[in-house]
Write a protein that holds these residues in place. Structure first.
Motif, PDB file in Angstrom:
ATOM      1  N   UNK A 108       0.826  -1.216   0.000  1.00  0.00           N
ATOM      2  CA  UNK A 108       0.000   0.000   0.000  1.00  0.00           C
ATOM      3  C   UNK A 108       0.855   1.260   0.000  1.00  0.00           C
ATOM      4  N   UNK A 109       2.114   1.152   0.358  1.00  0.00           N
ATOM      5  CA  UNK A 109       3.033   2.278   0.296  1.00  0.00           C
ATOM      6  C   UNK A 109       2.680   3.454   1.187  1.00  0.00           C
ATOM      7  N   UNK A 110       1.901   3.226   2.232  1.00  0.00           N
ATOM      8  CA  UNK A 110       1.433   4.335   3.078  1.00  0.00           C
ATOM      9  C   UNK A 110       2.553   5.254   3.537  1.00  0.00           C
ATOM     10  N   UNK A 111       3.621   4.689   4.054  1.00  0.00           N
ATOM     11  CA  UNK A 111       4.719   5.520   4.564  1.00  0.00           C
ATOM     12  C   UNK A 111       5.383   6.317   3.445  1.00  0.00           C
ATOM     13  N   UNK A 112       5.484   5.720   2.267  1.00  0.00           N
ATOM     14  CA  UNK A 112       6.111   6.411   1.146  1.00  0.00           C
ATOM     15  C   UNK A 112       5.192   7.479   0.557  1.00  0.00           C
ATOM     16  N   UNK A 113       3.920   7.158   0.432  1.00  0.00           N
ATOM     17  CA  UNK A 113       2.955   8.126  -0.109  1.00  0.00           C
ATOM     18  C   UNK A 113       2.889   9.351   0.787  1.00  0.00           C
ATOM     19  N   UNK A 114       2.922   9.138   2.106  1.00  0.00           N
ATOM     20  CA  UNK A 114       2.879  10.259   3.049  1.00  0.00           C
ATOM     21  C   UNK A 114       4.061  11.198   2.831  1.00  0.00           C
ATOM     22  N   UNK A 115       5.173  10.661   2.380  1.00  0.00           N
ATOM     23  CA  UNK A 115       6.358  11.476   2.122  1.00  0.00           C
ATOM     24  C   UNK A 115       6.377  12.042   0.705  1.00  0.00           C
ATOM     25  N   UNK A 116       5.396  11.689  -0.116  1.00  0.00           N
ATOM     26  CA  UNK A 116       5.327  12.202  -1.486  1.00  0.00           C
ATOM     27  C   UNK A 116       5.887  11.266  -2.537  1.00  0.00           C
TER      28      UNK A 116
END
Length: 186
Positions: A108-116
């Motif tokens: 889901x990439x949540x941590x990466x998406x939050x960083x852009x």
């Protein structure tokens, strides 16, 4: 005389940029260069029983002009007819980043998406870290981790971008890259 001076200036600028790019380094507390990758980072599926945990990575000394980063992890030894196998592709990592923490490569990439940042589907067919899983009995495969310093803030990739297309686009904007290679076999 003027042409000689100008050629010398161009050579000095090229050397200076090359020297700065040579200082760009990629390291990992989880994966040592030229060493075996721990089983917890291996894929969980296709006969492999790892935890599919993405390793932590960090980089330092990006060259001036870096506006974003991208990461690609590739197995050139995969038996795919010469294409190798893409295990992780992350683009649009902000220029302020100095690495990726262990475990951020979830589907889901949540941590990466939050960083852009944005993950591109791997050759497993889904986004996120897909750990090593070479065929049983093969010699240990090489896994090339490469971080790219890019001259653009963002790669505008189509929603269906493949790892190879992302690689083509990021290489056209790369001003430097840093790599480490580790191995995994079973």
């Amino acid at each position: 005389m003027k042409q000689t001076w100008m050629a010398g200036l161009i050579a000095l600028c090229a050397f200076s940029g090359a020297a700065q790019a040579q200082n760009f380094e990629l390291a990992s507390a989880d994966i040592a260069a030229d060493a075996s990758i721990a089983p917890r980072f291996a894929y969980n599926g296709m006969g492999c029983t790892g935890q599919n945990l993405s390793p932590g990575l960090n980089w330092q000394n990006p060259p001036p002009g870096t506006k974003s980063f991208a990461l690609m992890v590739h197995d050139p030894d995969a038996p795919t007819g010469g294409a190798g196998f893409w295990h992780w592709v992350v683009v649009n990592i902000p220029a302020t980043a100095t690495g990726l923490a262990q475990g951020v490569g979830t589907a889901d990439g949540r941590a990466l998406v939050a960083a852009g940042a944005q993950q591109i589907p791997t050759d497993f067919g889904t986004p996120g870290w897909g750990g090593p899983c070479p065929p049983m009995g093969d010699a240990p495969h090489r896994y090339n981790f490469t971080v790219y310093a890019l001259n653009v803030d963002k790669l505008n990739l189509p929603a269906n971008a493949t790892a190879s297309f992302a690689g083509f686009m990021l290489n056209s904007h790369a001003i430097a890259k840093a790599s480490l290679t580790a191995r995994y076999g079973r």
